[in-house]
Motif scaffolding. Structure first.
Motif, PDB file in Angstrom:
ATOM      1  N   GLU A  47      89.391 -26.545 -80.904  1.00  0.00           N
ATOM      2  CA  GLU A  47      90.722 -26.165 -80.758  1.00  0.00           C
ATOM      3  C   GLU A  47      90.702 -24.672 -81.470  1.00  0.00           C
ATOM      4  N   THR A  48      89.694 -24.323 -81.805  1.00  0.00           N
ATOM      5  CA  THR A  48      89.985 -23.639 -83.453  1.00  0.00           C
ATOM      6  C   THR A  48      89.972 -22.057 -81.996  1.00  0.00           C
ATOM      7  N   PRO A  49      90.609 -21.066 -82.637  1.00  0.00           N
ATOM      8  CA  PRO A  49      90.181 -19.669 -81.827  1.00  0.00           C
ATOM      9  C   PRO A  49      88.807 -19.372 -82.080  1.00  0.00           C
ATOM     10  N   GLU A  50      88.806 -18.107 -82.161  1.00  0.00           N
ATOM     11  CA  GLU A  50      87.314 -16.704 -82.464  1.00  0.00           C
ATOM     12  C   GLU A  50      88.294 -16.178 -82.894  1.00  0.00           C
ATOM     13  N   PRO A  51      87.369 -15.652 -83.705  1.00  0.00           N
ATOM     14  CA  PRO A  51      88.152 -14.747 -84.615  1.00  0.00           C
ATOM     15  C   PRO A  51      88.596 -13.033 -83.748  1.00  0.00           C
ATOM     16  N   GLY A  52      89.857 -12.799 -83.914  1.00  0.00           N
ATOM     17  CA  GLY A  52      90.907 -11.951 -82.859  1.00  0.00           C
ATOM     18  C   GLY A  52      90.501 -12.506 -81.945  1.00  0.00           C
ATOM     19  N   VAL A  56      96.663 -15.612 -75.227  1.00  0.00           N
ATOM     20  CA  VAL A  56      96.576 -15.589 -74.054  1.00  0.00           C
ATOM     21  C   VAL A  56      95.045 -16.660 -73.745  1.00  0.00           C
ATOM     22  N   HIS A  57      94.260 -15.945 -73.980  1.00  0.00           N
ATOM     23  CA  HIS A  57      92.717 -15.858 -73.994  1.00  0.00           C
ATOM     24  C   HIS A  57      92.645 -16.991 -74.338  1.00  0.00           C
ATOM     25  N   PHE A  58      93.366 -17.875 -76.307  1.00  0.00           N
ATOM     26  CA  PHE A  58      92.534 -18.948 -76.648  1.00  0.00           C
ATOM     27  C   PHE A  58      93.312 -20.165 -75.353  1.00  0.00           C
ATOM     28  N   ALA A  59      94.479 -20.408 -75.076  1.00  0.00           N
ATOM     29  CA  ALA A  59      95.617 -20.649 -74.134  1.00  0.00           C
ATOM     30  C   ALA A  59      94.681 -21.162 -73.015  1.00  0.00           C
ATOM     31  N   ARG A  60      93.717 -20.550 -72.588  1.00  0.00           N
ATOM     32  CA  ARG A  60      93.614 -20.312 -70.921  1.00  0.00           C
ATOM     33  C   ARG A  60      92.169 -20.999 -71.418  1.00  0.00           C
ATOM     34  N   ARG A  61      91.097 -20.525 -72.232  1.00  0.00           N
ATOM     35  CA  ARG A  61      89.504 -21.083 -73.111  1.00  0.00           C
ATOM     36  C   ARG A  61      90.175 -22.576 -73.080  1.00  0.00           C
ATOM     37  N   VAL A 116     105.723 -18.988 -76.466  1.00  0.00           N
ATOM     38  CA  VAL A 116     105.451 -20.262 -76.301  1.00  0.00           C
ATOM     39  C   VAL A 116     104.255 -19.760 -74.948  1.00  0.00           C
ATOM     40  N   ILE A 117     102.893 -20.312 -75.599  1.00  0.00           N
ATOM     41  CA  ILE A 117     102.210 -19.761 -74.285  1.00  0.00           C
ATOM     42  C   ILE A 117     100.999 -21.144 -73.822  1.00  0.00           C
ATOM     43  N   THR A 118     101.402 -21.210 -72.567  1.00  0.00           N
ATOM     44  CA  THR A 118     100.506 -22.182 -71.953  1.00  0.00           C
ATOM     45  C   THR A 118      99.082 -21.842 -70.982  1.00  0.00           C
ATOM     46  N   GLY A 119      98.255 -21.966 -70.907  1.00  0.00           N
ATOM     47  CA  GLY A 119      96.968 -21.992 -70.489  1.00  0.00           C
ATOM     48  C   GLY A 119      97.421 -23.505 -69.328  1.00  0.00           C
ATOM     49  N   LEU A 120      97.563 -23.378 -68.300  1.00  0.00           N
ATOM     50  CA  LEU A 120      96.917 -24.515 -67.003  1.00  0.00           C
ATOM     51  C   LEU A 120      95.723 -24.403 -66.151  1.00  0.00           C
ATOM     52  N   CYS A 121      95.062 -25.486 -65.977  1.00  0.00           N
ATOM     53  CA  CYS A 121      93.799 -25.397 -64.953  1.00  0.00           C
ATOM     54  C   CYS A 121      94.556 -26.195 -64.527  1.00  0.00           C
TER      55      CYS A 121
END
Ligand SMILES: Cc1cn([C@H]2C[C@H](O)[C@@H](COP(=O)(O)OP(=O)(O)OP(=O)(O)O)O2)c(=O)[nH]c1=O
Length: 213
Positions: A47-52, A56-61, A116-121
């Motif tokens: 659960e580490t974000p990519e640089p930059g 939203v992209h991170f929570a979805r990924r 607070v952002i939640t990615g939901l799948c």
């Protein structure tokens, strides 16, 4: 399974095998309250974000990766997964590693508004269904002395929660204002999830509940 008599039956019934790909006790509680039968199978991913990478992209990924990992074991089940992050001034705050990091997060959130952002799948590998959604809630904190924040961290509540607080628990005292879904802050945008589950006919209103009015 023995029914839990201490809990009123929820308004929905599951109509297909359902797996919650999460170890979060809060997410399990939300699904139980809805009345759903489900299996819990937490995913273990990096659960580490990519640089930059933005929040939203991170929570979805993260939500997608959790679902895909569990789908590798259960391709014939519907899988629900989610990932919740706090974002402030372009920084992504996940779960603090320790008390000092929790204190630093709470200090950064003082007297300001964060999102607070939640990615939901919702995913079913064999049926080729992948629904990936996002939910955002704005939360405004009041300001408190550092001694109060330290005392809150010492309760232990912040440690397994994004941003280092729990709005549903003791951490409720930090919050001056909230705009958007509260369940989203606690880790699962329940209204959005139920809409998805009904759309795919994975749950239905429980007939025994409808008739008992
Ligand atoms: C901001 C906030 C977060 N949280 C929680 C929700 C999530 O469970 C957690 C964020 O971490 P997540 O990585 O989204 O979830 P998790 O580690 O608990 O479970 P899993 O990865 O197995 O799915 O923070 C609260 O409970 N209350 C709050 O007020």
């Amino acid at each position: 399974m023995t029914p839990d008599v201490s809990r009123p039956a929820g308004p929905f019934c599951s109509t297909a095998p359902l797996i919650l790909a999460s170890g979060s006790p809060r997410r399990q509680e939300f699904l139980k309250n809805l009345g759903l039968d489900f299996q819990v199978l937490p995913a273990v991913i990096d659960e580490t974000p990519e640089p930059g990478e933005n929040s939203v992209h991170f929570a979805r990924r993260m939500a997608l990766e959790k679902a895909c990992q569990v789908a590798g074991i259960h391709p014939d089940s519907y899988i629900i997964s989610a990932d919740t992050v706090v974002t402030v001034r372009d920084r992504i705050l996940g779960k603090p590693a320790d008390g000092e990091e929790a204190l630093a997060m709470l200090t950064a959130l003082q007297d300001t508004t964060h999102t607070v952002i939640t990615g939901l799948c919702l995913h079913h590998r064999e049926k080729k269904i992948t629904e990936l959604q996002t939910c955002s809630t704005e939360v405004t904190f009041a300001r408190f002395p550092e001694t109060a924040l330290r005392a809150y961290v010492a309760t232990g509540e912040p440690l397994d929660k994004a941003g280092g607080y729990g709005i549903q628990g003791i951490g409720g005292f930090l919050v001056r204002h909230i705009r958007g879904s509260c369940s989203n802050v606690i880790g699962l945008p329940v209204s959005q999830l139920v809409t998805l589950l009904l759309h795919h006919q994975i749950v239905a209103p429980c007939p025994s509940r409808e008739d008992s009015l």
